[in-house]
Design a protein around this motif. Structure first.
Motif, PDB file in Angstrom:
ATOM      1  N   ALA A 325      -1.767   4.349 -25.867  1.00  0.00           N
ATOM      2  CA  ALA A 325      -1.790   3.641 -27.539  1.00  0.00           C
ATOM      3  C   ALA A 325      -2.310   1.782 -27.687  1.00  0.00           C
ATOM      4  CB  ALA A 325      -0.608   4.484 -27.854  1.00  0.00           C
ATOM      5  N   THR A 326      -2.327   1.532 -27.025  1.00  0.00           N
ATOM      6  CA  THR A 326      -2.104  -0.316 -27.040  1.00  0.00           C
ATOM      7  C   THR A 326      -3.605  -0.904 -27.292  1.00  0.00           C
ATOM      8  OG1 THR A 326      -1.390  -0.666 -25.691  1.00  0.00           O
ATOM      9  CG2 THR A 326       0.444  -0.423 -26.548  1.00  0.00           C
ATOM     10  N   SER A 327      -3.990  -0.063 -26.204  1.00  0.00           N
ATOM     11  CA  SER A 327      -5.672   0.258 -26.405  1.00  0.00           C
ATOM     12  C   SER A 327      -6.460   0.510 -27.342  1.00  0.00           C
ATOM     13  CB  SER A 327      -5.933   1.615 -24.951  1.00  0.00           C
ATOM     14  OG  SER A 327      -5.126   0.810 -23.417  1.00  0.00           O
ATOM     15  N   THR A 328      -6.053   1.330 -27.815  1.00  0.00           N
ATOM     16  CA  THR A 328      -6.667   1.626 -29.637  1.00  0.00           C
ATOM     17  C   THR A 328      -6.783   0.141 -30.772  1.00  0.00           C
ATOM     18  OG1 THR A 328      -6.265   4.433 -28.765  1.00  0.00           O
ATOM     19  CG2 THR A 328      -6.499   3.533 -31.671  1.00  0.00           C
ATOM     20  N   THR A 329      -5.154   0.513 -30.686  1.00  0.00           N
ATOM     21  CA  THR A 329      -5.336  -1.074 -31.122  1.00  0.00           C
ATOM     22  C   THR A 329      -6.032  -2.211 -30.813  1.00  0.00           C
ATOM     23  OG1 THR A 329      -3.023  -0.660 -32.052  1.00  0.00           O
ATOM     24  CG2 THR A 329      -3.847  -3.028 -32.308  1.00  0.00           C
ATOM     25  N   LEU A 330      -6.091  -2.523 -30.202  1.00  0.00           N
ATOM     26  CA  LEU A 330      -6.807  -3.697 -29.359  1.00  0.00           C
ATOM     27  C   LEU A 330      -8.272  -3.251 -29.447  1.00  0.00           C
ATOM     28  CD1 LEU A 330      -6.856  -6.346 -27.348  1.00  0.00           C
ATOM     29  CD2 LEU A 330      -6.536  -4.690 -25.235  1.00  0.00           C
ATOM     30  N   MET A 331      -9.126  -1.862 -28.728  1.00  0.00           N
ATOM     31  CA  MET A 331     -10.876  -1.760 -28.645  1.00  0.00           C
ATOM     32  C   MET A 331     -10.616  -2.021 -29.916  1.00  0.00           C
ATOM     33  SD  MET A 331     -10.594   1.283 -25.807  1.00  0.00           S
ATOM     34  CE  MET A 331      -9.765   2.180 -26.380  1.00  0.00           C
ATOM     35  N   TYR A 332     -10.146  -1.439 -31.005  1.00  0.00           N
ATOM     36  CA  TYR A 332     -10.597  -1.179 -32.762  1.00  0.00           C
ATOM     37  C   TYR A 332     -11.109  -2.789 -33.294  1.00  0.00           C
ATOM     38  CZ  TYR A 332     -11.797   3.523 -33.874  1.00  0.00           C
ATOM     39  OH  TYR A 332     -12.235   4.901 -33.764  1.00  0.00           O
ATOM     40  N   HIS A 333      -9.444  -3.757 -33.140  1.00  0.00           N
ATOM     41  CA  HIS A 333      -9.470  -4.811 -33.515  1.00  0.00           C
ATOM     42  C   HIS A 333     -10.414  -5.513 -32.952  1.00  0.00           C
ATOM     43  CE1 HIS A 333      -8.431  -7.882 -36.477  1.00  0.00           C
ATOM     44  NE2 HIS A 333      -7.815  -8.764 -35.432  1.00  0.00           N
ATOM     45  N   TYR A 334     -10.809  -5.189 -31.477  1.00  0.00           N
ATOM     46  CA  TYR A 334     -11.796  -6.615 -30.616  1.00  0.00           C
ATOM     47  C   TYR A 334     -13.131  -5.869 -31.082  1.00  0.00           C
ATOM     48  CZ  TYR A 334      -8.555 -10.018 -28.883  1.00  0.00           C
ATOM     49  OH  TYR A 334      -7.870 -11.047 -29.198  1.00  0.00           O
ATOM     50  N   GLU A 335     -13.394  -4.929 -31.581  1.00  0.00           N
ATOM     51  CA  GLU A 335     -14.402  -4.039 -31.302  1.00  0.00           C
ATOM     52  C   GLU A 335     -15.452  -3.784 -30.321  1.00  0.00           C
ATOM     53  OE1 GLU A 335     -16.949  -6.797 -33.845  1.00  0.00           O
ATOM     54  OE2 GLU A 335     -15.446  -7.490 -35.172  1.00  0.00           O
ATOM     55  N   MET A 336     -14.558  -3.161 -29.672  1.00  0.00           N
ATOM     56  CA  MET A 336     -15.351  -2.759 -28.583  1.00  0.00           C
ATOM     57  C   MET A 336     -15.846  -1.030 -28.174  1.00  0.00           C
ATOM     58  SD  MET A 336     -11.826  -3.911 -26.443  1.00  0.00           S
ATOM     59  CE  MET A 336     -11.735  -4.796 -25.692  1.00  0.00           C
ATOM     60  N   ASP A 337     -16.613  -0.453 -29.572  1.00  0.00           N
ATOM     61  CA  ASP A 337     -17.229   0.250 -29.906  1.00  0.00           C
ATOM     62  C   ASP A 337     -18.094   0.585 -29.232  1.00  0.00           C
ATOM     63  OD1 ASP A 337     -17.730   3.273 -29.845  1.00  0.00           O
ATOM     64  OD2 ASP A 337     -18.078   2.707 -32.403  1.00  0.00           O
ATOM     65  N   GLY A 338     -18.368   1.375 -27.708  1.00  0.00           N
ATOM     66  CA  GLY A 338     -20.069   1.072 -27.879  1.00  0.00           C
ATOM     67  C   GLY A 338     -19.925   0.378 -26.207  1.00  0.00           C
ATOM     68  N   MET A 339     -19.078  -0.139 -26.047  1.00  0.00           N
ATOM     69  CA  MET A 339     -18.467  -1.311 -24.850  1.00  0.00           C
ATOM     70  C   MET A 339     -18.255  -0.855 -23.614  1.00  0.00           C
ATOM     71  SD  MET A 339     -15.895  -4.655 -24.349  1.00  0.00           S
ATOM     72  CE  MET A 339     -16.319  -5.720 -23.399  1.00  0.00           C
ATOM     73  N   TYR A 340     -18.041   0.347 -23.327  1.00  0.00           N
ATOM     74  CA  TYR A 340     -17.191   0.432 -21.811  1.00  0.00           C
ATOM     75  C   TYR A 340     -18.369   1.861 -20.995  1.00  0.00           C
ATOM     76  CZ  TYR A 340     -13.372  -2.681 -23.241  1.00  0.00           C
ATOM     77  OH  TYR A 340     -12.964  -3.699 -23.277  1.00  0.00           O
ATOM     78  N   ASP A 341     -18.703   1.825 -19.821  1.00  0.00           N
ATOM     79  CA  ASP A 341     -19.204   3.128 -19.863  1.00  0.00           C
ATOM     80  C   ASP A 341     -17.994   4.151 -19.382  1.00  0.00           C
ATOM     81  OD1 ASP A 341     -21.208   1.464 -18.969  1.00  0.00           O
ATOM     82  OD2 ASP A 341     -20.971   1.195 -17.239  1.00  0.00           O
ATOM     83  N   TYR A 342     -16.767   3.613 -19.589  1.00  0.00           N
ATOM     84  CA  TYR A 342     -15.710   5.114 -19.630  1.00  0.00           C
ATOM     85  C   TYR A 342     -14.484   3.945 -19.505  1.00  0.00           C
ATOM     86  CZ  TYR A 342     -16.285   3.978 -14.786  1.00  0.00           C
ATOM     87  OH  TYR A 342     -17.052   3.568 -13.212  1.00  0.00           O
ATOM     88  N   LEU A 343     -13.222   4.493 -19.440  1.00  0.00           N
ATOM     89  CA  LEU A 343     -11.941   4.315 -19.451  1.00  0.00           C
ATOM     90  C   LEU A 343     -11.726   4.678 -18.268  1.00  0.00           C
ATOM     91  CD1 LEU A 343     -10.449   4.007 -22.666  1.00  0.00           C
ATOM     92  CD2 LEU A 343     -11.991   2.263 -21.668  1.00  0.00           C
ATOM     93  N   VAL A 344     -10.155   4.376 -17.450  1.00  0.00           N
ATOM     94  CA  VAL A 344      -9.988   4.836 -16.346  1.00  0.00           C
ATOM     95  C   VAL A 344      -8.201   4.348 -16.892  1.00  0.00           C
ATOM     96  CG1 VAL A 344     -11.657   4.147 -14.627  1.00  0.00           C
ATOM     97  CG2 VAL A 344      -9.568   2.600 -14.782  1.00  0.00           C
ATOM     98  N   ASP A 345      -7.834   5.910 -16.247  1.00  0.00           N
ATOM     99  CA  ASP A 345      -6.261   5.424 -16.255  1.00  0.00           C
ATOM    100  C   ASP A 345      -5.490   6.355 -14.882  1.00  0.00           C
ATOM    101  OD1 ASP A 345      -4.559   5.120 -19.058  1.00  0.00           O
ATOM    102  OD2 ASP A 345      -2.938   6.247 -17.367  1.00  0.00           O
ATOM    103  N   ASP A 346      -4.470   5.870 -14.521  1.00  0.00           N
ATOM    104  CA  ASP A 346      -3.487   6.245 -13.511  1.00  0.00           C
ATOM    105  C   ASP A 346      -2.897   7.974 -13.577  1.00  0.00           C
ATOM    106  OD1 ASP A 346      -4.571   4.665 -11.554  1.00  0.00           O
ATOM    107  OD2 ASP A 346      -3.775   2.815 -12.195  1.00  0.00           O
ATOM    108  N   PHE A 347      -2.504   7.533 -15.274  1.00  0.00           N
ATOM    109  CA  PHE A 347      -1.710   9.169 -15.459  1.00  0.00           C
ATOM    110  C   PHE A 347      -2.296  10.292 -15.919  1.00  0.00           C
ATOM    111  CE2 PHE A 347       0.344  10.357 -20.055  1.00  0.00           C
ATOM    112  CZ  PHE A 347       1.335  11.762 -19.079  1.00  0.00           C
ATOM    113  N   GLU A 348      -2.169  11.082 -15.049  1.00  0.00           N
ATOM    114  CA  GLU A 348      -3.180  11.797 -14.406  1.00  0.00           C
ATOM    115  C   GLU A 348      -3.905  13.764 -16.165  1.00  0.00           C
ATOM    116  OE1 GLU A 348      -1.786  14.780 -11.804  1.00  0.00           O
ATOM    117  OE2 GLU A 348      -1.856  13.545 -10.241  1.00  0.00           O
TER     118      GLU A 348
END
Length: 415
Positions: A325-348
């Motif tokens: 959830a914190t990633s959402t706040t960070l990505m929006y406020h730091y204008e990360m839209d379109g920045m990543y090829d994808y995300l990774v996470d260890d939570f299945e």
């Protein structure tokens, strides 16, 4: 997602609220979606903090519907690194400090997968969980922690009291700040208590959040941003007495608040006044704190955007690590839209889903060894040490980790 704008203070009822901090509007922070929903627009809801001029409490202006959140929730305690050991230490500390009768009842409201209750069970207590999230109560019960799959209402509180008697310990971790009608919630907690009971909860401590620059923990599920002074005034009015405040480093800065019924047998510890004094001396509950907080947030954003521009010029490939959830706040406020090829996470449970609004696909972290991105931004920056330790191979293969908070740091094989 249903929401409304709250115009009165959750603690004292005053309508003298001041807009103190504006972060970028986001969809509900944990609303990761399936492939078939990627084309559906997810509404962005304002993410603004208001401070009460009357009591000093801080809260979000927009309140989303709790039933929509918790009946469509993807979270298990086990997915948060280190939280199991934290809960074990918590249970041991509570048992040592307050010495409840062995075999007495511990009730956990919002018990999730039963991790905390299992720790109390191992220490000889009877346990009962309450959690409405689909499937989680059944899973916890199968693992030996009886859990009721319901919202915690007055009717349920009375039913528990009738069937089980008064609880020795009532707890509700990381839920009190997520409760809109807090007064009804606290009154229902009181129904489970007698003069020997304690109620304790852990919550984000806004004092620590500001000091540690943990602003990405501001998202729509967290309605309240507590400090001790307004909380003490609030609980006094409801017939409960704070007897201890114990800050800890969980989730970037939290506190354990321990209460008893007014007139209870336990002595109020010095910690309560100590933290009230600290907050007052450092200007909390005033706009000055928010102004300084805002400057620090904006400085970090400017530095990150400069780094992003450099990556763009270089044509570097970038992946984000952490689909929380914190990633959402960070990505929006730091204008990360379109920045990543994808995300990774260890939570299945998050793997294969798409992030709120920006719709980055989530893969297991093993994917980074397939694609070998030039840079990985650790969105889950609180766990950077464990992530870096787990992925030394990525560094050895000349990859670079970017840690955006609390200060921008670059980790590469040469550093």
């Amino acid at each position: 997602m249903k929401y409304y704008h709250r115009k009165d203070c959750r603690l004292c009822g005053s309508t003298d609220l001041v807009l103190s901090l504006e972060l970028t509007a986001t969809p509900p922070a944990d609303s990761y979606v399936q492939q078939e929903s990627v084309g559906v627009n997810q509404e962005r809801i304002p993410l603004d903090l208001y401070c009460c001029n009357e009591c000093g409490h801080t809260q979000l202006g927009c309140v989303i519907d709790a039933e929509e959140v918790y009946l469509n929730y993807i979270y298990e305690t086990a997915s948060t690194l280190g939280l199991d050991s934290h809960f074990r230490a918590c249970a041991q500390t509570v048992m040592a400090n307050y010495k409840p009768n062995r075999g007495g009842l511990v009730v956990d409201i919002g018990s999730n997968d039963g991790c905390l209750l299992n720790c109390f069970k191992e220490l000889g207590m009877d346990v009962l969980g309450v959690d409405p999230m689909p499937g989680i109560a059944e899973k916890a019960t199968e693992l030996g922690v009886e859990t009721l799959p319901e919202f915690f209402t007055e009717g349920l509180a009375r039913q528990i009291r009738k069937e089980y008697g008064a609880a020795n310990i009532v707890t509700s971790n990381n839920l009190v700040a997520d409760t809109d009608d807090l007064t009804s919630f606290v009154q229902n907690i009181r129904l489970l208590m007698d003069e020997d009971s304690i109620f304790f909860f852990e919550t984000f401590y806004f004092y620590s959040q500001v000091k540690n620059n943990v602003w990405d923990f501001t998202y729509h599920e967290h309605y309240s941003y507590f400090t001790v002074k307004p909380l003490k005034q609030y609980f006094d009015k409801l017939g409960l007495q704070i007897i201890d405040i114990d800050p800890n480093d969980t989730k970037g800065g939290s506190m354990r608040v321990v209460l008893q019924l007014q007139g209870g047998k336990r002595v109020v510890k010095d910690s309560v006044q100590y933290w009230i004094d600290r907050e007052t001396e450092e200007g909390f509950h005033t706009q000055h704190v928010f102004d300084e907080y805002k400057k620090r947030i904006n400085k970090g954003k400017s530095e990150f955007l400069e780094l992003r521009e450099r990556f763009k010029r270089e044509g570097s490939s970038i992946v984000g690590y952490g689909a929380s959830a914190t990633s959402t706040t960070l990505m929006y406020h730091y204008e990360m839209d379109g920045m990543y090829d994808y995300l990774v996470d260890d939570f299945e449970a998050k793997q294969g889903l798409f992030s709120p609004g920006m719709h980055f696909k989530v893969y297991p972290s093993s994917q980074i060894y397939v694609d070998k991105p030039d840079n990985i931004v650790i969105l889950a920056w609180r766990y950077k040490d464990k992530i870096v330790e787990r992925h030394q191979r990525y560094l050895e293969e000349k990859g670079t980790f970017i840690v955006p908070l609390p200060e921008l740091v670059t980790l590469s094989p040469n550093k």
